[in-house]
Design a protein around this motif. Structure first.
Motif, PDB file in Angstrom:
ATOM      1  N   ILE A  75      71.146 -29.631  44.617  1.00  0.00           N
ATOM      2  CA  ILE A  75      70.375 -29.521  45.869  1.00  0.00           C
ATOM      3  C   ILE A  75      70.447 -28.071  46.328  1.00  0.00           C
ATOM      4  N   PHE A  76      69.299 -27.534  46.714  1.00  0.00           N
ATOM      5  CA  PHE A  76      69.295 -26.175  47.258  1.00  0.00           C
ATOM      6  C   PHE A  76      69.002 -26.244  48.751  1.00  0.00           C
ATOM      7  N   ARG A  77      69.870 -25.630  49.532  1.00  0.00           N
ATOM      8  CA  ARG A  77      69.687 -25.543  50.993  1.00  0.00           C
ATOM      9  C   ARG A  77      69.415 -24.092  51.377  1.00  0.00           C
ATOM     10  N   GLU A  78      68.456 -23.921  52.256  1.00  0.00           N
ATOM     11  CA  GLU A  78      68.104 -22.569  52.699  1.00  0.00           C
ATOM     12  C   GLU A  78      69.147 -22.056  53.701  1.00  0.00           C
ATOM     13  N   PHE A  79      69.679 -20.893  53.417  1.00  0.00           N
ATOM     14  CA  PHE A  79      70.590 -20.258  54.378  1.00  0.00           C
ATOM     15  C   PHE A  79      70.353 -18.736  54.355  1.00  0.00           C
ATOM     16  N   PRO A  80      69.132 -18.327  54.765  1.00  0.00           N
ATOM     17  CA  PRO A  80      68.835 -16.888  54.737  1.00  0.00           C
ATOM     18  C   PRO A  80      69.695 -16.132  55.740  1.00  0.00           C
ATOM     19  N   LEU A  81      70.371 -15.105  55.267  1.00  0.00           N
ATOM     20  CA  LEU A  81      71.247 -14.313  56.146  1.00  0.00           C
ATOM     21  C   LEU A  81      70.389 -13.297  56.889  1.00  0.00           C
ATOM     22  N   VAL A  82      69.868 -13.762  58.006  1.00  0.00           N
ATOM     23  CA  VAL A  82      68.938 -12.950  58.801  1.00  0.00           C
ATOM     24  C   VAL A  82      69.671 -12.382  60.010  1.00  0.00           C
ATOM     25  N   PRO A  83      69.499 -11.109  60.341  1.00  0.00           N
ATOM     26  CA  PRO A  83      68.640 -10.113  59.698  1.00  0.00           C
ATOM     27  C   PRO A  83      69.367  -9.243  58.672  1.00  0.00           C
ATOM     28  N   THR A  84      70.547  -9.689  58.249  1.00  0.00           N
ATOM     29  CA  THR A  84      71.300  -8.895  57.273  1.00  0.00           C
ATOM     30  C   THR A  84      70.448  -8.595  56.045  1.00  0.00           C
ATOM     31  N   HIS A  85      69.795  -9.625  55.528  1.00  0.00           N
ATOM     32  CA  HIS A  85      68.892  -9.445  54.388  1.00  0.00           C
ATOM     33  C   HIS A  85      67.463  -9.562  54.910  1.00  0.00           C
ATOM     34  N   GLU A  86      66.789  -8.433  54.962  1.00  0.00           N
ATOM     35  CA  GLU A  86      65.515  -8.409  55.685  1.00  0.00           C
ATOM     36  C   GLU A  86      64.419  -9.251  55.036  1.00  0.00           C
ATOM     37  N   HIS A  87      64.493  -9.487  53.722  1.00  0.00           N
ATOM     38  CA  HIS A  87      63.442 -10.279  53.072  1.00  0.00           C
ATOM     39  C   HIS A  87      63.873 -11.716  52.798  1.00  0.00           C
ATOM     40  N   ALA A  88      65.089 -12.066  53.195  1.00  0.00           N
ATOM     41  CA  ALA A  88      65.621 -13.391  52.850  1.00  0.00           C
ATOM     42  C   ALA A  88      64.787 -14.518  53.473  1.00  0.00           C
ATOM     43  N   LEU A  89      64.361 -14.319  54.713  1.00  0.00           N
ATOM     44  CA  LEU A  89      63.578 -15.374  55.379  1.00  0.00           C
ATOM     45  C   LEU A  89      62.203 -15.511  54.726  1.00  0.00           C
ATOM     46  N   ALA A  90      61.593 -14.379  54.394  1.00  0.00           N
ATOM     47  CA  ALA A  90      60.279 -14.420  53.725  1.00  0.00           C
ATOM     48  C   ALA A  90      60.404 -15.145  52.388  1.00  0.00           C
ATOM     49  N   ALA A  91      61.514 -14.897  51.693  1.00  0.00           N
ATOM     50  CA  ALA A  91      61.733 -15.553  50.397  1.00  0.00           C
ATOM     51  C   ALA A  91      61.928 -17.054  50.583  1.00  0.00           C
ATOM     52  N   ALA A  92      62.700 -17.420  51.618  1.00  0.00           N
ATOM     53  CA  ALA A  92      62.925 -18.849  51.886  1.00  0.00           C
ATOM     54  C   ALA A  92      61.602 -19.531  52.237  1.00  0.00           C
ATOM     55  N   ARG A  93      60.791 -18.851  53.048  1.00  0.00           N
ATOM     56  CA  ARG A  93      59.479 -19.411  53.420  1.00  0.00           C
ATOM     57  C   ARG A  93      58.599 -19.583  52.178  1.00  0.00           C
ATOM     58  N   ALA A  94      58.618 -18.566  51.309  1.00  0.00           N
ATOM     59  CA  ALA A  94      57.784 -18.636  50.095  1.00  0.00           C
ATOM     60  C   ALA A  94      58.200 -19.824  49.236  1.00  0.00           C
ATOM     61  N   ALA A  95      59.510 -20.004  49.085  1.00  0.00           N
ATOM     62  CA  ALA A  95      59.997 -21.112  48.245  1.00  0.00           C
ATOM     63  C   ALA A  95      59.618 -22.455  48.858  1.00  0.00           C
ATOM     64  N   GLU A  96      59.821 -22.570  50.188  1.00  0.00           N
ATOM     65  CA  GLU A  96      59.506 -23.842  50.854  1.00  0.00           C
ATOM     66  C   GLU A  96      57.999 -24.083  50.870  1.00  0.00           C
ATOM     67  N   ALA A  97      57.212 -23.002  51.015  1.00  0.00           N
ATOM     68  CA  ALA A  97      55.750 -23.149  50.985  1.00  0.00           C
ATOM     69  C   ALA A  97      55.311 -23.631  49.601  1.00  0.00           C
ATOM     70  N   ALA A  98      55.961 -23.114  48.552  1.00  0.00           N
ATOM     71  CA  ALA A  98      55.658 -23.584  47.196  1.00  0.00           C
ATOM     72  C   ALA A  98      56.058 -25.056  47.062  1.00  0.00           C
ATOM     73  N   GLY A  99      57.133 -25.400  47.758  1.00  0.00           N
ATOM     74  CA  GLY A  99      57.594 -26.796  47.735  1.00  0.00           C
ATOM     75  C   GLY A  99      56.547 -27.759  48.275  1.00  0.00           C
ATOM     76  N   LEU A 100      55.716 -27.291  49.214  1.00  0.00           N
ATOM     77  CA  LEU A 100      54.658 -28.155  49.762  1.00  0.00           C
ATOM     78  C   LEU A 100      53.578 -28.430  48.712  1.00  0.00           C
ATOM     79  N   GLN A 101      53.600 -27.616  47.651  1.00  0.00           N
ATOM     80  CA  GLN A 101      52.685 -27.886  46.523  1.00  0.00           C
ATOM     81  C   GLN A 101      53.499 -28.378  45.313  1.00  0.00           C
ATOM     82  N   ASP A 102      54.683 -28.919  45.603  1.00  0.00           N
ATOM     83  CA  ASP A 102      55.580 -29.481  44.581  1.00  0.00           C
ATOM     84  C   ASP A 102      56.010 -28.455  43.530  1.00  0.00           C
ATOM     85  N   LYS A 103      56.117 -27.195  43.942  1.00  0.00           N
ATOM     86  CA  LYS A 103      56.555 -26.186  42.975  1.00  0.00           C
ATOM     87  C   LYS A 103      57.688 -25.343  43.566  1.00  0.00           C
ATOM     88  N   PHE A 104      58.558 -26.023  44.323  1.00  0.00           N
ATOM     89  CA  PHE A 104      59.681 -25.297  44.925  1.00  0.00           C
ATOM     90  C   PHE A 104      60.527 -24.631  43.843  1.00  0.00           C
TER      91      PHE A 104
END
Lengths: 150, 235
Positions: free
Chosen positions: B108-137
């Motif tokens: 199981i993968f859980r999102e835990f973006p270290l924001v704002p320490t990692h400035e792109h972590a949230l964008a990456a988490a959003r991209a992965a979850e958005a892909a998940g809405l098309q069953d390609k997480f």
């Protein structure tokens, strides 16, 4: 006049050295924690500031492969030991403690500069260490001032 | 006696310091099968005290999971796509997944973006979850981790992630819309709530059958032997 003032000055110096020993314990605990975190390699999350991960994983966090926090822990332990000896009246440690604390304070200024202008992030644990080093500097200056008065 | 007292104090502090360092080091190397430490200092618990997963905060439902829900071993990772140790752990989990198979190990993968320490972590988490809405997480998850170094330094990661979306065959327009979708935000938020409930402080944090695996034990051989022990205990 001198006979009545000297014990007071000595007592004040003892108090200041005692305070320095206690303050250095905070720095020691902080440094031990940071050393273990560094060696564990885990990405640390700050709770007050932002940037622990950036600062602790930066190339400035190590000196020739040795975690800077470990160097800090050794320095704080030395200051604690010397301040304890001085508080118990051991002569000859005053100059050494002054030199070490001065070196620590200069290092603190350098590290603060790195965080502010080079890394661009602050780590709360490093800021705590900076506060401890600054407090130690103030205490040692106060002791030197006392001694000059005497 | 008074002359010796300062040396006794110094020796005591040295002993206490070494003991604390040893204890903290030991707590990171403990196996997850060890019972939770109840009297750990705050510093020790931050370092890595085995914690039991709290069902009160279930996280995003359904979780992003690979493998059978009835698999005897569940590895739950709290990860940040921008964290280098998470990137190192990624191939380890991938090989474990293929070695053990979906009937034995569930990841199981859980999102835990270290924001704002990692400035792109949230964008990456959003991209992965958005892909998940098309069953390609997982396809996006793999893409992001495998190319971590390529996008980590980028000023704007959106075109890079859109490139990954195209590569894995996502509907690009929908992917763009879903990046700011409320469902995506909610999933990240719920995973974060679970992380906080479990006392997760950093990434990667992995729970093996609801017990935290110390960071030191995430090395491939150690993790594999822990999984084998669990498989032996739950045949």
């Amino acid at each position: 006049m001198e006979e009545t003032n000297q014990p007071n000055v000595a007592r004040r110096a003892t108090t200041l050295y005692g305070a320095a020993a206690l303050v250095s314990l905070i720095g020691l605990a902080d440094s031990i924690y940071l050393t273990v975190e560094h060696l564990s390699g885990r990405s640390v999350r700050c709770t007050i500031t932002f940037g622990c991960s950036e600062v602790l994983s930066s190339p400035y966090a190590t000196v020739r492969g040795i975690p800077l926090a470990a160097v800090g822990a050794i320095a704080y332990f030395i200051v604690f030991s010397l301040a304890t000896l001085a508080a118990f009246g051991y002569k000859g440690v005053g100059k050494l403690i002054t030199l070490i604390v001065a070196a620590m304070f200069l290092t603190t200024l350098w590290l603060f500069y790195l965080q502010a202008f080079v890394i661009g992030h602050f780590c709360q644990f490093c800021l705590l260490s900076a506060l401890v080093a600054t407090t130690l500097t103030v205490l040692i200056i106060a002791v030197r001032y006392q001694n000059r008065e005497q | 006696m008074k002359r010796a007292l300062p040396f006794v104090i110094i020796a005591a502090v040295l002993g206490a310091g070494l003991l604390t360092a040893w204890y903290l080091q030991r707590s990171t190397a403990e196996t997850p099968a060890a019972p939770p430490t109840t009297n750990a200092s705050p510093a020790a618990s931050t370092a890595s005290t085995p914690t039991t997963a709290n069902p009160a905060e279930p996280g995003a439902e359904p979780p992003q999971a690979l493998g059978n829900a009835n698999a005897p071993v569940t590895l739950e990772e709290f990860g940040d796509f921008e964290c280098p140790p998470c990137g190192i752990l990624h191939p380890v989990l991938k090989s474990l997944e293929s070695e053990c198979g979906p009937t034995k190990v569930r990841i199981i993968f859980r999102e835990f973006p270290l924001v704002p320490t990692h400035e792109h972590a949230l964008a990456a988490a959003r991209a992965a979850e958005a892909a998940g809405l098309q069953d390609k997480f997982w396809e996006m998850h793999d893409m992001i981790y495998e190319n971590q170094k390529a996008w980590h330094e980028a000023f704007d990661v959106r075109p890079i992630f859109e490139g990954y979306a195209t590569k894995i065959g996502l509907d690009l327009e929908r992917f763009r819309r879903d990046n700011s979708n409320e469902v995506v935000e909610q999933r990240i938020f719920l995973d974060g709530k679970r992380a906080h409930a479990l006392g997760v402080k950093g990434t990667p944090t992995v729970f093996l059958n609801d017990r935290e695996v110390p960071f030191e034990s995430l090395a491939p051989e150690t993790l594999k032997s822990l999984i084998n022990s669990e498989l032996a205990a739950h045949p």
